[in-house]
Write a protein that holds these residues in place. Structure first.
Motif, PDB file in Angstrom:
ATOM      1  N   ALA A 493      40.735  45.516  40.733  1.00  0.00           N
ATOM      2  CA  ALA A 493      39.628  44.983  41.728  1.00  0.00           C
ATOM      3  C   ALA A 493      38.243  45.651  41.280  1.00  0.00           C
ATOM      4  CB  ALA A 493      40.044  45.597  42.977  1.00  0.00           C
ATOM      5  N   VAL A 494      37.413  44.992  41.393  1.00  0.00           N
ATOM      6  CA  VAL A 494      35.952  45.342  41.003  1.00  0.00           C
ATOM      7  C   VAL A 494      34.779  45.304  41.952  1.00  0.00           C
ATOM      8  CG1 VAL A 494      33.779  44.640  39.511  1.00  0.00           C
ATOM      9  CG2 VAL A 494      36.155  44.394  38.640  1.00  0.00           C
ATOM     10  N   THR A 495      34.324  46.264  42.194  1.00  0.00           N
ATOM     11  CA  THR A 495      33.173  46.485  43.232  1.00  0.00           C
ATOM     12  C   THR A 495      31.750  46.597  42.240  1.00  0.00           C
ATOM     13  OG1 THR A 495      32.337  47.534  45.147  1.00  0.00           O
ATOM     14  CG2 THR A 495      33.403  48.819  43.596  1.00  0.00           C
ATOM     15  N   ALA A 496      30.862  45.538  42.646  1.00  0.00           N
ATOM     16  CA  ALA A 496      29.776  45.483  41.629  1.00  0.00           C
ATOM     17  C   ALA A 496      28.634  45.439  42.501  1.00  0.00           C
ATOM     18  CB  ALA A 496      30.065  44.300  40.747  1.00  0.00           C
ATOM     19  N   VAL A 513      36.463  37.679  34.752  1.00  0.00           N
ATOM     20  CA  VAL A 513      37.198  37.110  35.622  1.00  0.00           C
ATOM     21  C   VAL A 513      37.915  35.669  35.003  1.00  0.00           C
ATOM     22  CG1 VAL A 513      36.871  35.796  37.579  1.00  0.00           C
ATOM     23  CG2 VAL A 513      35.651  37.950  37.430  1.00  0.00           C
ATOM     24  N   ARG A 514      37.356  35.239  34.205  1.00  0.00           N
ATOM     25  CA  ARG A 514      37.833  34.070  33.646  1.00  0.00           C
ATOM     26  C   ARG A 514      39.014  34.214  32.784  1.00  0.00           C
ATOM     27  NH1 ARG A 514      33.666  32.498  31.519  1.00  0.00           N
ATOM     28  NH2 ARG A 514      33.600  32.748  29.618  1.00  0.00           N
ATOM     29  N   ASP A 515      39.175  35.457  32.263  1.00  0.00           N
ATOM     30  CA  ASP A 515      40.250  35.698  31.226  1.00  0.00           C
ATOM     31  C   ASP A 515      41.403  36.383  31.939  1.00  0.00           C
ATOM     32  OD1 ASP A 515      38.665  34.392  29.434  1.00  0.00           O
ATOM     33  OD2 ASP A 515      38.195  36.491  28.280  1.00  0.00           O
ATOM     34  N   GLY A 516      41.122  36.503  33.294  1.00  0.00           N
ATOM     35  CA  GLY A 516      42.230  36.975  34.025  1.00  0.00           C
ATOM     36  C   GLY A 516      42.475  38.616  34.061  1.00  0.00           C
ATOM     37  N   TYR A 517      41.186  39.333  34.073  1.00  0.00           N
ATOM     38  CA  TYR A 517      41.286  40.605  34.227  1.00  0.00           C
ATOM     39  C   TYR A 517      40.882  41.240  35.587  1.00  0.00           C
ATOM     40  CZ  TYR A 517      41.732  41.031  28.884  1.00  0.00           C
ATOM     41  OH  TYR A 517      41.998  40.814  27.629  1.00  0.00           O
ATOM     42  N   VAL A 518      40.462  40.318  36.220  1.00  0.00           N
ATOM     43  CA  VAL A 518      40.100  40.506  37.612  1.00  0.00           C
ATOM     44  C   VAL A 518      40.858  39.764  38.905  1.00  0.00           C
ATOM     45  CG1 VAL A 518      38.028  40.788  39.347  1.00  0.00           C
ATOM     46  CG2 VAL A 518      37.644  41.254  36.773  1.00  0.00           C
ATOM     47  N   GLN A 519      41.502  40.585  39.791  1.00  0.00           N
ATOM     48  CA  GLN A 519      42.003  40.043  40.762  1.00  0.00           C
ATOM     49  C   GLN A 519      41.415  39.930  42.154  1.00  0.00           C
ATOM     50  OE1 GLN A 519      43.614  41.749  38.225  1.00  0.00           O
ATOM     51  NE2 GLN A 519      44.083  39.693  37.460  1.00  0.00           N
ATOM     52  N   ALA A 520      40.159  40.647  42.078  1.00  0.00           N
ATOM     53  CA  ALA A 520      39.562  40.694  43.410  1.00  0.00           C
ATOM     54  C   ALA A 520      38.092  41.378  43.196  1.00  0.00           C
ATOM     55  CB  ALA A 520      40.374  41.885  44.388  1.00  0.00           C
ATOM     56  N   LEU A 521      37.224  40.888  43.704  1.00  0.00           N
ATOM     57  CA  LEU A 521      35.925  41.093  43.669  1.00  0.00           C
ATOM     58  C   LEU A 521      35.384  41.443  44.886  1.00  0.00           C
ATOM     59  CD1 LEU A 521      33.034  41.465  42.060  1.00  0.00           C
ATOM     60  CD2 LEU A 521      32.717  39.008  42.752  1.00  0.00           C
ATOM     61  N   LEU A 522      34.658  42.897  45.116  1.00  0.00           N
ATOM     62  CA  LEU A 522      33.760  43.311  46.242  1.00  0.00           C
ATOM     63  C   LEU A 522      32.344  43.791  46.171  1.00  0.00           C
ATOM     64  CD1 LEU A 522      36.909  45.022  45.663  1.00  0.00           C
ATOM     65  CD2 LEU A 522      36.832  45.222  48.240  1.00  0.00           C
ATOM     66  N   ASN A 592      40.319  31.070  41.604  1.00  0.00           N
ATOM     67  CA  ASN A 592      40.999  31.665  42.943  1.00  0.00           C
ATOM     68  C   ASN A 592      40.992  33.221  42.986  1.00  0.00           C
ATOM     69  OD1 ASN A 592      41.661  29.019  43.597  1.00  0.00           O
ATOM     70  ND2 ASN A 592      43.218  28.877  42.008  1.00  0.00           N
ATOM     71  N   VAL A 593      39.967  33.802  42.430  1.00  0.00           N
ATOM     72  CA  VAL A 593      39.752  35.001  42.680  1.00  0.00           C
ATOM     73  C   VAL A 593      39.238  35.626  44.225  1.00  0.00           C
ATOM     74  CG1 VAL A 593      38.973  37.431  41.674  1.00  0.00           C
ATOM     75  CG2 VAL A 593      39.778  35.596  40.168  1.00  0.00           C
ATOM     76  N   PRO A 594      39.731  36.065  44.821  1.00  0.00           N
ATOM     77  CA  PRO A 594      39.343  36.357  46.073  1.00  0.00           C
ATOM     78  C   PRO A 594      38.105  37.382  46.094  1.00  0.00           C
ATOM     79  CG  PRO A 594      41.249  37.431  45.895  1.00  0.00           C
ATOM     80  CD  PRO A 594      41.147  36.755  44.888  1.00  0.00           C
ATOM     81  N   PHE A 595      37.035  37.218  47.055  1.00  0.00           N
ATOM     82  CA  PHE A 595      35.958  38.067  47.111  1.00  0.00           C
ATOM     83  C   PHE A 595      35.630  38.264  48.415  1.00  0.00           C
ATOM     84  CE2 PHE A 595      34.236  33.907  46.526  1.00  0.00           C
ATOM     85  CZ  PHE A 595      33.498  33.972  47.685  1.00  0.00           C
ATOM     86  N   CYS A 596      35.124  39.489  48.727  1.00  0.00           N
ATOM     87  CA  CYS A 596      34.511  39.761  49.969  1.00  0.00           C
ATOM     88  C   CYS A 596      33.047  40.397  49.959  1.00  0.00           C
ATOM     89  CB  CYS A 596      35.356  41.085  50.716  1.00  0.00           C
ATOM     90  SG  CYS A 596      34.593  41.431  52.116  1.00  0.00           S
TER      91      CYS A 596
END
Length: 703
Positions: A493-496, A513-522, A592-596
């Motif tokens: 998960a990344v918080t930025a 994100v594109r290469d599949g290293y991130v599964q959630a963004l906050l 399809n990476v979920p974010f909040c």
């Protein structure tokens, strides 16, 4: 002259500064004049003798500090608690003082030889006889206080000394007739000052300033309305006079070189006894066990330091050292605290370090019902990031949904007992909450020592701030961990924050994100707005990201960006319409990476995707980080702290910020699997992507 008071003194026949056992002795070895010391002592002796009776104990050759008879012991009636000196340089005085007390008809109590207590230097009776003030921290151990209370049948109030210059209680604290108190508040910790304030009314507290304190103004002899002391300020003399006391000054400069003055040179052997005062002491004691690599990991040292820093005392009862490289050690430590509140604070911190009660002393957790929804009982246990168990009905129950800054809610049903970490707002009246610190333990892994061999896998960096290490090396380790997590089907998960965009990091985070290293963004409203602004208009806050210069009218770009997304109804619909075709938010939608996006009062617009209900945003954050193996915190202090608070131990955390204070704050959170990197976040992301491109995929075959 009064016959009701008797004072014990010892002539300075053998007095000298022969060694250093307190800060005052530093630089004064053999620099005291014996003749001048004798002259000053006799002046003090004569002043005291004018007002009361004085007894003498014969000085013994070889024990130069025997002149300080305050440390002979503590007397009440015909009972004496003999001193147990901490330093060998004074331990030889004990038999001489014991002999004098016995010859004069006193009953002598002796503490264990390994339990330091330095007599009336660290124990001073209230002049009305209502209680005994007892110091600890430098020369006397807290564990002596219950025995003193028992033997003298008196109430003991424990005060912790924190300034090494005032190593004995009588150097900074002087009870006076009528319930008055002369003292130096900075010599004590906050708990002790609060205790003093509860027992002594403000109008009777005479707090002195440092210039008088270092002249040992508190090291005074009080005989009725007379206060005999070393030289003090005119202001202090006037304050004493206003309270009905007459200050008599007598120079004692030669004895200050050894760390003593009037009170140190005297021992009152007649103390007031009240028939209605009996033994009472609030000191609490618990015995804990710790297991693991206690020495090489520094766990035991941290625990012992913590006990002292929090106002307690300790004794290591047993220590079994692991004999092999992979062996663990076990320690049994008795912890003492001046009262229950201090003990609970100490135990809360020790539990975080993995301390548990001895099996023979285990107790069930204390539970109290929730009396109002969203409100915990008083003294509820505040949870930490570490996996926790609570003991209920003799069984240890694992606490689910571990996070810090919550309460442990317990439900008992026909199907069994469950325990969960819950935020205060989520507590319901059909639950019970764990209070106090009994029956709680954290579950710590006993880490094996790993070989730091590049042919094997990296071990994640130990907690700390990487401000001086080469950023490239830190990035290399993080890249390796990211590849490992991705190839094993893990979750990052990344918080930025918007600084990612301002520093040119947008394209690199989008690539992750594109290469599949991130599964959630906050994040907040800002990172999405500035990312989309850059993608659509080439600016961030109106600054051309390629040329680094403001664009005419660019200050309106972020509002135009918000308006465009609001026109389409959401970020996803803006992507579907082809209006947004690159950037971080674009990649999240396409992959399809979920974010909040958690909103705040500062937000313009906001974007339709921004959650302006804070509680809903917190819940969404918690759901997105559930099951994460690593969290990257990229230049957003508030969002990172929020995420850190809801993340359990075992999750690898990386905090990147140009501000060391932010990184330190996150690193201080306590996770042993976190690291702070002080650098430009755009540079960090650029290096990270480059390093990932250079890595092979050691786990690809297993996927």
């Amino acid at each position: 002259m009064t016959d009701a008071i008797r004072i014990l003194m010892c002539a300075p026949d053998h007095y000298d500064v022969d060694y250093v056992i307190n800060p005052w002795m530093e630089g004064n070895i053999h620099k005291s004049s014996r003749d001048r010391a004798a002259e000053q002592w006799h002046k003090l002796y004569n002043v005291i003798k004018e007002h009361t009776a004085v007894d003498l104990v014969e000085p013994a050759k070889g024990w130069p500090d025997m002149v300080f008879t305050a440390n002979a012991g503590l007397v009440l009636g015909k009972t004496v608690v003999l001193s147990r000196f901490l330093h060998p340089e004074r331990q030889g005085e004990e038999p001489y003082f014991k002999a004098w007390f016995e010859e004069n008809g006193f009953t002598v109590h002796e503490l264990p030889s390994d339990l330091p207590f330095e007599g009336a230097g660290d124990a001073l009776f209230d002049r009305e006889g209502r209680w005994l003030w007892a110091g600890y921290g430098f020369r006397t151990e807290l564990d002596s206080h219950p025995l003193i209370a028992q033997w003298l049948d008196t109430e003991v109030l424990s005060l912790r000394l924190v300034d090494s210059r005032f190593y004995h209680l009588d150097t900074c604290f002087c009870p006076l007739r009528g319930g008055y108190l002369l003292y130096y508040p900075p010599a004590f910790d906050a708990y002790s000052n609060h205790l003093i304030e509860r027992r002594v009314p403000a109008e009777k507290r005479i707090a002195i300033a440092e210039p008088d304190a270092v002249n040992f103004a508190c090291n005074a002899v009080n005989l009725e309305d007379i206060v005999i002391m070393n030289n003090v300020s005119e202001g202090l003399k006037q304050r004493l006079a206003d309270c009905g006391f007459t200050a008599i000054e007598t120079p004692l400069s030669e004895f200050l070189k050894a760390g003593g003055a009037a009170k140190c040179l005297t021992l009152r052997t007649t103390e007031p006894i009240l028939e209605n005062v009996h033994a009472a002491v609030s000191v609490e004691t618990r015995t804990i066990q710790m297991q693991g690599h206690l020495l090489d990991a520094g766990t035991l040292n941290r625990a012992l330091d913590l006990i002292v820093e929090r106002g307690g005392s300790f004794k290591v009862l047993n220590f079994n050292l692991g004999t092999e490289r992979q062996s663990t050690s076990m320690a049994e430590v008795r912890v003492s605290a001046p009262d229950r509140h201090v003990m609970e604070n100490i135990m809360t911190d020790l539990i975080e370090l993995g301390a548990v009660d001895r099996p023979s002393e285990e107790k069930d957790a204390d539970l109290e019902a929730v009396f109002a929804a969203g409100v915990a009982p008083d003294d509820f246990y505040v949870t930490t990031i570490y996996p926790t168990e609570v003991r209920i009905n003799g069984q240890w129950v694992r606490v689910e949904q571990q996070r810090m800054d919550g309460a442990i809610a317990v439900r008992k049903t026909e199907n069994g007992i469950t325990a969960h970490c819950k935020l205060l707002r989520d507590l319901t009246t059909d639950e019970e909450v764990v209070v106090s610190v009994h029956g709680i333990r954290t579950v710590r892994k006993v880490d094996e020592r790993k070989k730091q061999n590049r042919t094997e896998e990296f071990s994640f960096m130990g907690a700390g701030v990487s401000s001086e290490r080469r950023v490239e090396l830190v990035v290399e380790q993080i890249a390796w961990e990211l590849r490992h997590i991705r190839d094993q089907g893990g979750k990052v998960a990344v918080t930025a924050g918007p600084v990612v965009i301002h520093t040119g990091g947008s394209q690199h985070l989008a690539r992750l994100v594109r290469d599949g290293y991130v599964q959630a963004l906050l994040g907040g409203n800002a990172i999405a707005v500035h990312d989309i602004e850059q993608a659509m208009m080439g600016t961030s806050l109106g600054v051309d990201m390629k040329q680094g210069v403001p664009v005419h009218g660019g200050h309106r770009h972020h509002l135009k960006t918000i308006n465009t997304v609001r026109r389409y109804g959401s970020i996803a619909k803006t992507v579907e319409a082809g209006v947004l075709n690159r950037g971080i938010m674009y990649e999240c939608v396409k992959n399809n990476v979920p974010f909040c996006l958690a909103g705040s009062i500062r937000d313009d617009g906001p974007l339709p995707d921004t959650e302006m209900d804070l509680l809903k945003a917190q819940n969404a954050y918690a759901e997105l980080i559930e099951g994460a193996d690593m969290i990257l915190m990229l230049s957003t202090m508030l969002h990172s702290i929020g995420v850190g608070n809801m993340t359990p131990a075992g999750v690898k955390m990386v905090c990147v910020d140009i501000n060391p204070a932010v990184v330190t704050k996150l690193s201080d959170r306590g996770s042993v699997e976190s690291v702070g990197v002080v650098t430009d976040v755009g540079l960090f992301l650029s290096l990270l992507v480059k390093q990932l491109d250079q890595l092979t995929t050691p786990y690809a075959a297993a996927v």
